[in-house]
Design an enzyme around this catalytic site. Structure first.
Site, mmCIF file in Angstrom:
data_model
loop_
_atom_site.group_PDB
_atom_site.id
_atom_site.type_symbol
_atom_site.label_atom_id
_atom_site.label_comp_id
_atom_site.label_asym_id
_atom_site.label_seq_id
_atom_site.Cartn_x
_atom_site.Cartn_y
_atom_site.Cartn_z
ATOM 1 N N THR A 1 0.818 -1.224 0.000
ATOM 2 C CA THR A 1 0.000 0.000 0.000
ATOM 3 C C THR A 1 0.845 1.264 0.000
ATOM 4 O O THR A 1 0.347 2.317 -0.371
ATOM 5 C CB THR A 1 -0.929 0.023 1.223
ATOM 6 N N ASN A 2 2.109 1.156 0.385
ATOM 7 C CA ASN A 2 2.967 2.339 0.417
ATOM 8 C C ASN A 2 3.738 2.533 -0.880
ATOM 9 O O ASN A 2 4.636 3.354 -0.951
ATOM 10 C CB ASN A 2 3.932 2.274 1.606
ATOM 11 N N CYS A 3 3.385 1.790 -1.940
ATOM 12 C CA CYS A 3 4.033 1.944 -3.241
ATOM 13 C C CYS A 3 3.092 2.633 -4.212
ATOM 14 O O CYS A 3 1.907 2.344 -4.229
ATOM 15 C CB CYS A 3 4.429 0.579 -3.818
ATOM 16 N N MET A 4 3.633 3.516 -5.025
ATOM 17 C CA MET A 4 2.805 4.223 -6.012
ATOM 18 C C MET A 4 2.605 3.350 -7.232
ATOM 19 O O MET A 4 3.340 2.510 -7.552
ATOM 20 C CB MET A 4 3.479 5.514 -6.414
#
Length: 104
Positions: free
Chosen positions: A101-104
């Site tokens: 979830t913390n990756c674009m």
């Protein structure tokens, strides 16, 4: 082997579809040949996901790698060498886990 459904980015739609053979195929599509070092990371990722029901952010995972795989492996550069460009994205994809979830 039955067809494994993936999303438009190549992540498994059903986590239960993961197998080591599926991991090998996903890795090959990413241009990665899996070694024992890759498998250590993949299995650790899967263990962490099973335990906490999510994938940790990179910094936390790298610290955990150092604790569980050895101090020399607890460095982000180590993860980057195994899974170039986007280490958490690629390692999670190969491990059959959702996109972090913390990756674009």
């Amino acid at each position: 082997m039955p067809e494994i459904l993936k999303d438009n980015e190549g992540y498994l739609k059903n986590l239960a579809d993961w197998s080591e053979q599926a991991a090998e195929e996903i890795a090959a599509a990413e241009g990665i040949t899996l070694t024992d070092e890759h498998w250590e990371v993949i299995h650790l990722l899967r263990d962490v996901h099973q335990e906490f029901q999510h994938t940790p952010i990179t910094r936390v995972f790298v610290k955990l790698m150092g604790e569980r795989l050895g101090k020399d492996k607890g460095r982000s550069i180590y993860l980057l060498k195994l899974f170039p460009e986007t280490p958490m994205r690629k390692s999670c994809k190969i491990a059959g886990l959702p996109k972090p979830t913390n990756c674009m």
